[in-house]
Design a protein around this motif. Structure first.
Motif, short mmCIF file in Angstrom:
data_model
loop_
_atom_site.label_atom_id
_atom_site.label_comp_id
_atom_site.label_asym_id
_atom_site.label_seq_id
_atom_site.Cartn_x
_atom_site.Cartn_y
_atom_site.Cartn_z
N ALA A 1 10.96 13.34 -0.70
CA ALA A 1 9.89 14.03 0.07
C ALA A 1 8.15 13.23 -0.32
N LEU A 2 8.54 12.66 -1.35
CA LEU A 2 7.07 11.78 -1.34
C LEU A 2 6.88 10.89 -0.35
N VAL A 3 7.94 9.95 -0.77
CA VAL A 3 8.73 8.54 -0.09
C VAL A 3 8.69 9.24 2.04
N LEU A 4 8.64 10.54 2.03
CA LEU A 4 8.50 10.56 3.88
C LEU A 4 7.00 11.68 4.11
N ALA A 5 6.82 11.58 3.15
CA ALA A 5 5.11 12.45 3.40
C ALA A 5 4.21 10.66 3.80
N ALA A 6 4.67 10.06 2.75
CA ALA A 6 3.97 8.63 2.99
C ALA A 6 4.21 8.15 4.47
N GLU A 7 5.34 7.92 4.90
CA GLU A 7 5.39 7.41 6.48
C GLU A 7 5.07 8.08 7.32
N GLU A 8 5.49 9.97 6.68
CA GLU A 8 5.22 10.91 7.97
C GLU A 8 3.35 11.19 8.25
N TYR A 9 2.74 11.00 7.07
CA TYR A 9 1.89 11.65 7.19
C TYR A 9 0.89 11.26 7.94
N MET B 1 1.86 13.95 -10.01
CA MET B 1 1.84 15.62 -9.19
C MET B 1 3.34 16.09 -8.91
N ALA B 2 3.75 14.87 -7.87
CA ALA B 2 5.82 15.72 -7.66
C ALA B 2 6.41 16.28 -8.95
N LEU B 3 6.22 15.01 -10.43
CA LEU B 3 7.13 15.08 -10.96
C LEU B 3 6.53 16.82 -11.71
N GLN B 4 5.23 16.90 -12.01
CA GLN B 4 4.55 18.02 -12.28
C GLN B 4 5.37 19.26 -12.12
N ASP C 1 -2.91 17.00 -0.17
CA ASP C 1 -2.49 18.21 -0.54
C ASP C 1 -0.84 18.59 1.20
N TYR C 2 -0.80 17.65 1.56
CA TYR C 2 0.25 17.30 2.45
C TYR C 2 1.53 17.15 2.13
N ALA C 3 0.93 15.68 0.82
CA ALA C 3 2.56 15.04 -0.09
C ALA C 3 3.04 16.53 -1.27
N ARG C 4 2.14 17.79 -1.51
CA ARG C 4 2.13 18.48 -2.42
C ARG C 4 3.41 20.04 -1.10
N GLU C 5 2.82 19.91 -0.42
CA GLU C 5 3.66 20.58 0.52
C GLU C 5 5.05 20.20 0.86
N GLN C 6 5.20 19.30 1.08
CA GLN C 6 6.39 17.98 1.36
C GLN C 6 7.59 18.62 -0.02
N VAL C 7 6.74 18.37 -0.89
CA VAL C 7 7.78 18.61 -1.89
C VAL C 7 8.32 19.79 -2.70
N ALA D 1 0.79 -0.92 -0.01
CA ALA D 1 -0.34 -0.20 0.04
C ALA D 1 1.10 1.42 -0.13
N ARG D 2 2.02 1.14 0.79
CA ARG D 2 2.82 2.58 0.80
C ARG D 2 3.50 2.49 -1.05
N ASP D 3 4.65 1.61 -1.49
CA ASP D 3 5.06 1.58 -3.08
C ASP D 3 3.33 2.40 -3.54
N ARG D 4 2.04 2.26 -3.20
CA ARG D 4 1.08 1.96 -4.48
C ARG D 4 1.02 3.67 -4.16
N LEU D 5 1.05 3.79 -3.21
CA LEU D 5 0.74 5.47 -2.87
C LEU D 5 2.00 6.00 -3.02
N ILE D 6 3.03 6.19 -2.92
CA ILE D 6 3.92 6.51 -3.52
C ILE D 6 3.65 6.58 -5.13
N GLU D 7 3.71 5.72 -5.51
CA GLU D 7 3.39 5.54 -6.67
C GLU D 7 2.28 6.77 -7.65
N GLY D 8 1.62 6.42 -6.86
CA GLY D 8 -0.01 7.02 -7.57
C GLY D 8 0.12 8.52 -7.29
N ASN D 9 1.18 8.74 -6.88
CA ASN D 9 1.16 10.81 -6.49
C ASN D 9 2.62 10.92 -7.06
N LEU D 10 3.14 9.86 -7.85
CA LEU D 10 3.88 10.43 -8.41
C LEU D 10 4.12 11.37 -9.32
#
Length: 170
Positions: free
Chosen positions: A74-82, A49-52, A89-95, A38-47
Motif C-alpha cells: 500500500a505504501l509503494v502504491l501510495a508513493a506512485e499514486e499520490y 508509520m505503516a508498520l505501526q 495522511d494519504y499513505a496512512r489512508e491507503q495502508v 527518491a521513490r525508494d527513500r519515500l517508501i523507506e522513510g514511511n515504513l
C-alpha cells in the motif's frame, strides 16, 4: 516462527530514519520527475508509520508478516499514486484500506470454509439417513431434494469432498 520474522523486521526498521512532511514533499517532487532513488527513500522513510499501523491489526486472523506485506505494498502504491495534500495522511489512508481489506478477506474466506464444512457434513448425514431408509445409496437427485439443493450443488459438494480426500491421501 513467522512472528519471529516480523519482530526481526521491526527491529531492522529501527535503524531507518523516518521522513517528516517536508522531506516527503521534497521526495515527492523528485519522484514526479522520475527519480527512483527518491521513490525508494519515500517508501523507506514511511515504513515505520505503516508498520505501526500493522500493530493495530494483529490477532485478527491474518499473519503479521502478511499484514506487513500488505502495508508495504500500500505504501509503494501510495508513493506512485499520490497527487496532493499531506503524503503521510494519504499513505496512512491507503495502508488502512489495505489492512482492513486483508482482514475482511480472511474473514470471508473463513466464513466460506465453515459453510462448506457445514454443507459437507449435512450431505454426509443426509446420505447416511437415506441409505438406512432406502436400503441403498441415495441418488444425487434424491439427496438434492432432501437437502433442498439442486443436483449440481450436491455434485459440487461431493466433488469438494473427493478433492479433500485426495489431498489427505497424497
Amino acid at each position: 516462527m513467522r512472528e519471529d520474522v516480523f519482530q526481526m523486521y521491526l527491529k531492522e526498521m529501527e535503524g531507518i530514519e523516518s521522513c517528516d512532511e517536508a522531506e516527503n514533499q521534497r521526495l515527492l517532487r523528485a519522484v514526479k520527475s522520475g527519480d527512483k532513488g527518491a521513490r525508494d527513500r519515500l517508501i523507506e522513510g514511511n515504513l515505520k508509520m505503516a508498520l505501526q499501523m500493522v500493530q493495530g491489526y494483529l490477532n485478527r486472523g491474518v499473519a503479521a508478516g502478511d499484514l506487513a506485506q500488505e502495508a508495504n505494498m500500500a505504501l509503494v502504491l501510495a508513493a506512485e499514486e499520490y497527487e496532493e495534500g499531506s503524503f503521510e495522511d494519504y499513505a496512512r489512508e491507503q495502508v488502512r484500506k489495505a489492512l482492513s481489506a486483508a482482514v475482511e478477506e480472511q474473514s470471508r474466506e473463513e466464513t466460506a470454509a465453515r459453510k462448506i464444512v457445514e454443507l459437507v457434513n449435512k450431505l454426509e448425514d443426509a446420505s447416511q439417513e437415506m441409505a438406512q431408509e432406502l436400503g441403498r445409496e441415495a441418488t444425487v437427485a434424491e439427496l438434492a431434494e432432501r437437502m433442498a439443493l439442486t443436483a449440481d450443488e450436491v455434485k459440487e459438494i461431493m466433488k469438494l469432498t473427493l478433492d479433500a480426500m485426495n489431498v489427505v491421501g497424497d
